[in-house]
Write a protein that holds these residues in place. Structure first.
Motif, PDB file in Angstrom:
ATOM      1  N   ALA A 181     110.127  60.098  19.382  1.00  0.00           N
ATOM      2  CA  ALA A 181     110.130  58.666  19.047  1.00  0.00           C
ATOM      3  C   ALA A 181     110.548  57.844  20.263  1.00  0.00           C
ATOM      4  CB  ALA A 181     111.066  58.405  17.868  1.00  0.00           C
ATOM      5  N   TYR A 182     111.584  58.276  20.960  1.00  0.00           N
ATOM      6  CA  TYR A 182     112.005  57.578  22.180  1.00  0.00           C
ATOM      7  C   TYR A 182     110.866  57.564  23.205  1.00  0.00           C
ATOM      8  CZ  TYR A 182     116.972  57.018  21.051  1.00  0.00           C
ATOM      9  OH  TYR A 182     118.160  56.619  20.499  1.00  0.00           O
ATOM     10  N   ALA A 183     110.209  58.703  23.386  1.00  0.00           N
ATOM     11  CA  ALA A 183     109.105  58.784  24.353  1.00  0.00           C
ATOM     12  C   ALA A 183     107.959  57.856  23.947  1.00  0.00           C
ATOM     13  CB  ALA A 183     108.611  60.220  24.460  1.00  0.00           C
ATOM     14  N   GLY A 184     107.644  57.843  22.666  1.00  0.00           N
ATOM     15  CA  GLY A 184     106.578  56.975  22.176  1.00  0.00           C
ATOM     16  C   GLY A 184     106.890  55.502  22.402  1.00  0.00           C
ATOM     17  N   PHE A 185     108.124  55.108  22.122  1.00  0.00           N
ATOM     18  CA  PHE A 185     108.504  53.705  22.337  1.00  0.00           C
ATOM     19  C   PHE A 185     108.508  53.362  23.823  1.00  0.00           C
ATOM     20  CE2 PHE A 185     110.772  53.777  18.048  1.00  0.00           C
ATOM     21  CZ  PHE A 185     109.704  53.164  17.415  1.00  0.00           C
ATOM     22  N   ALA A 186     108.867  54.322  24.664  1.00  0.00           N
ATOM     23  CA  ALA A 186     108.822  54.077  26.108  1.00  0.00           C
ATOM     24  C   ALA A 186     107.382  53.829  26.553  1.00  0.00           C
ATOM     25  CB  ALA A 186     109.430  55.255  26.865  1.00  0.00           C
ATOM     26  N   ILE A 187     106.464  54.625  26.051  1.00  0.00           N
ATOM     27  CA  ILE A 187     105.045  54.435  26.382  1.00  0.00           C
ATOM     28  C   ILE A 187     104.563  53.075  25.887  1.00  0.00           C
ATOM     29  CG2 ILE A 187     102.710  55.269  25.882  1.00  0.00           C
ATOM     30  CD1 ILE A 187     103.981  58.132  25.862  1.00  0.00           C
ATOM     31  N   VAL A 188     104.949  52.698  24.682  1.00  0.00           N
ATOM     32  CA  VAL A 188     104.553  51.393  24.137  1.00  0.00           C
ATOM     33  C   VAL A 188     105.070  50.254  25.010  1.00  0.00           C
ATOM     34  CG1 VAL A 188     104.998  49.798  22.213  1.00  0.00           C
ATOM     35  CG2 VAL A 188     104.264  52.129  21.747  1.00  0.00           C
ATOM     36  N   LEU A 189     106.315  50.349  25.453  1.00  0.00           N
ATOM     37  CA  LEU A 189     106.898  49.273  26.255  1.00  0.00           C
ATOM     38  C   LEU A 189     106.258  49.189  27.644  1.00  0.00           C
ATOM     39  CD1 LEU A 189     110.593  49.697  25.112  1.00  0.00           C
ATOM     40  CD2 LEU A 189     109.090  47.763  24.623  1.00  0.00           C
ATOM     41  N   VAL A 190     106.003  50.322  28.269  1.00  0.00           N
ATOM     42  CA  VAL A 190     105.321  50.304  29.567  1.00  0.00           C
ATOM     43  C   VAL A 190     103.896  49.763  29.399  1.00  0.00           C
ATOM     44  CG1 VAL A 190     104.411  51.750  31.438  1.00  0.00           C
ATOM     45  CG2 VAL A 190     106.740  52.108  30.586  1.00  0.00           C
ATOM     46  N   SER A 191     103.220  50.177  28.343  1.00  0.00           N
ATOM     47  CA  SER A 191     101.870  49.685  28.077  1.00  0.00           C
ATOM     48  C   SER A 191     101.855  48.179  27.824  1.00  0.00           C
ATOM     49  CB  SER A 191     101.266  50.415  26.874  1.00  0.00           C
ATOM     50  OG  SER A 191     101.143  51.789  27.146  1.00  0.00           O
ATOM     51  N   ALA A 192     102.874  47.676  27.153  1.00  0.00           N
ATOM     52  CA  ALA A 192     102.966  46.228  26.918  1.00  0.00           C
ATOM     53  C   ALA A 192     103.113  45.481  28.238  1.00  0.00           C
ATOM     54  CB  ALA A 192     104.145  45.918  25.997  1.00  0.00           C
ATOM     55  N   CYS A 193     103.908  46.034  29.132  1.00  0.00           N
ATOM     56  CA  CYS A 193     104.079  45.432  30.459  1.00  0.00           C
ATOM     57  C   CYS A 193     102.742  45.376  31.186  1.00  0.00           C
ATOM     58  CB  CYS A 193     105.100  46.222  31.263  1.00  0.00           C
ATOM     59  SG  CYS A 193     105.269  45.668  32.965  1.00  0.00           S
ATOM     60  N   VAL A 194     102.028  46.475  31.204  1.00  0.00           N
ATOM     61  CA  VAL A 194     100.733  46.543  31.880  1.00  0.00           C
ATOM     62  C   VAL A 194      99.730  45.581  31.237  1.00  0.00           C
ATOM     63  CG1 VAL A 194      98.758  48.064  32.363  1.00  0.00           C
ATOM     64  CG2 VAL A 194     101.095  48.896  32.685  1.00  0.00           C
ATOM     65  N   ALA A 195      99.706  45.535  29.908  1.00  0.00           N
ATOM     66  CA  ALA A 195      98.772  44.649  29.211  1.00  0.00           C
ATOM     67  C   ALA A 195      99.039  43.186  29.554  1.00  0.00           C
ATOM     68  CB  ALA A 195      98.866  44.871  27.701  1.00  0.00           C
ATOM     69  N   HIS A 196     100.295  42.775  29.523  1.00  0.00           N
ATOM     70  CA  HIS A 196     100.619  41.387  29.856  1.00  0.00           C
ATOM     71  C   HIS A 196     100.283  41.073  31.314  1.00  0.00           C
ATOM     72  CE1 HIS A 196     102.410  40.061  26.135  1.00  0.00           C
ATOM     73  NE2 HIS A 196     103.154  41.169  26.084  1.00  0.00           N
ATOM     74  N   PHE A 197     100.547  42.006  32.190  1.00  0.00           N
ATOM     75  CA  PHE A 197     100.250  41.809  33.604  1.00  0.00           C
ATOM     76  C   PHE A 197      98.746  41.643  33.818  1.00  0.00           C
ATOM     77  CE2 PHE A 197      99.287  43.504  37.848  1.00  0.00           C
ATOM     78  CZ  PHE A 197     100.010  42.602  38.620  1.00  0.00           C
ATOM     79  N   ASN A 198      97.953  42.505  33.178  1.00  0.00           N
ATOM     80  CA  ASN A 198      96.497  42.457  33.340  1.00  0.00           C
ATOM     81  C   ASN A 198      95.867  41.227  32.708  1.00  0.00           C
ATOM     82  OD1 ASN A 198      96.114  44.748  34.926  1.00  0.00           O
ATOM     83  ND2 ASN A 198      96.146  46.084  33.141  1.00  0.00           N
ATOM     84  N   LEU A 199      96.522  40.657  31.714  1.00  0.00           N
ATOM     85  CA  LEU A 199      96.009  39.432  31.094  1.00  0.00           C
ATOM     86  C   LEU A 199      96.331  38.196  31.917  1.00  0.00           C
ATOM     87  CD1 LEU A 199      96.785  40.037  27.326  1.00  0.00           C
ATOM     88  CD2 LEU A 199      94.548  39.830  28.398  1.00  0.00           C
ATOM     89  N   GLY A 200      97.178  38.362  32.918  1.00  0.00           N
ATOM     90  CA  GLY A 200      97.572  37.214  33.721  1.00  0.00           C
ATOM     91  C   GLY A 200      98.629  36.363  33.047  1.00  0.00           C
ATOM     92  N   ASP A 201      99.350  36.954  32.102  1.00  0.00           N
ATOM     93  CA  ASP A 201     100.434  36.233  31.434  1.00  0.00           C
ATOM     94  C   ASP A 201     101.522  35.894  32.452  1.00  0.00           C
ATOM     95  OD1 ASP A 201      99.156  36.380  29.016  1.00  0.00           O
ATOM     96  OD2 ASP A 201     100.427  37.947  28.185  1.00  0.00           O
ATOM     97  N   PRO A 202     102.396  34.943  32.105  1.00  0.00           N
ATOM     98  CA  PRO A 202     103.521  34.647  33.005  1.00  0.00           C
ATOM     99  C   PRO A 202     104.343  35.917  33.274  1.00  0.00           C
ATOM    100  CG  PRO A 202     103.384  33.010  31.260  1.00  0.00           C
ATOM    101  CD  PRO A 202     102.377  34.078  30.938  1.00  0.00           C
ATOM    102  N   SER A 203     104.938  35.965  34.450  1.00  0.00           N
ATOM    103  CA  SER A 203     105.681  37.162  34.874  1.00  0.00           C
ATOM    104  C   SER A 203     106.755  37.574  33.877  1.00  0.00           C
ATOM    105  CB  SER A 203     106.321  36.919  36.238  1.00  0.00           C
ATOM    106  OG  SER A 203     105.318  36.728  37.201  1.00  0.00           O
ATOM    107  N   ILE A 204     107.414  36.597  33.265  1.00  0.00           N
ATOM    108  CA  ILE A 204     108.480  36.924  32.303  1.00  0.00           C
ATOM    109  C   ILE A 204     107.925  37.737  31.139  1.00  0.00           C
ATOM    110  CG2 ILE A 204     108.316  34.758  31.007  1.00  0.00           C
ATOM    111  CD1 ILE A 204     111.556  36.687  31.783  1.00  0.00           C
ATOM    112  N   ASN A 205     106.691  37.425  30.706  1.00  0.00           N
ATOM    113  CA  ASN A 205     106.084  38.177  29.606  1.00  0.00           C
ATOM    114  C   ASN A 205     105.780  39.617  30.008  1.00  0.00           C
ATOM    115  OD1 ASN A 205     106.194  35.746  28.320  1.00  0.00           O
ATOM    116  ND2 ASN A 205     104.001  35.568  27.953  1.00  0.00           N
ATOM    117  N   ALA A 206     105.452  39.814  31.275  1.00  0.00           N
ATOM    118  CA  ALA A 206     105.141  41.165  31.752  1.00  0.00           C
ATOM    119  C   ALA A 206     106.403  41.980  32.015  1.00  0.00           C
ATOM    120  CB  ALA A 206     104.287  41.089  33.017  1.00  0.00           C
ATOM    121  N   VAL A 207     107.483  41.322  32.411  1.00  0.00           N
ATOM    122  CA  VAL A 207     108.719  42.026  32.750  1.00  0.00           C
ATOM    123  C   VAL A 207     109.597  42.260  31.517  1.00  0.00           C
ATOM    124  CG1 VAL A 207     110.837  41.860  34.124  1.00  0.00           C
ATOM    125  CG2 VAL A 207     108.656  41.173  35.107  1.00  0.00           C
TER     126      VAL A 207
END
Length: 116
Positions: free
Chosen positions: A68-94
């Motif tokens: 479960a911890y590993a899965g949530f870590a993957i979800v959080l890293v993926s969220a960072c990448v998704a926000h970054f690739n969408l061009g969202d503000p830096s705060i949303n990606a970080v």
């Protein structure tokens, strides 16, 4: 020992709240811009619910909690990448990376309280 339990439950509570919030936001129109197919959203919701149950139910075996911890870590890293690739503000990606740190603290203190 008491301090360790408090830190564990506070950090785990934060992760639970973040994941519950993300479950409800998954079908929000703002997620449409990410291009996730509907079936993937449903799979993520089910996986997050199962992961949350694994984290908060004390009788769940350690190996399941670690997944479960590993899965949530993957979800959080993926969220960072998704926000970054969408061009969202830096705060949303970080922001997900901040929650990743909280998740790591929860995991560290979980191991401290079970090894006493």
């Amino acid at each position: 020992m008491k301090r360790d339990k408090i830190i564990y439950w506070v950090t785990t509570g934060i992760i639970v709240m973040v994941m519950i919030f993300s479950i409800f936001k998954m079908y929000d129109p703002t997620f449409d811009q990410m291009g996730f197919p509907h079936y993937l959203r449903t799979e993520l919701v089910v996986a997050k619910i199962l992961g949350l149950l694994a984290l908060v139910i004390p009788q769940i075996p350690l190996r399941v909690k670690e997944w479960a911890y590993a899965g949530f870590a993957i979800v959080l890293v993926s969220a960072c990448v998704a926000h970054f690739n969408l061009g969202d503000p830096s705060i949303n990606a970080v922001e997900p990376l901040g929650f990743l740190v909280i998740l790591a603290v929860s995991n560290i203190y979980y191991h401290k309280i079970i090894n006493v």
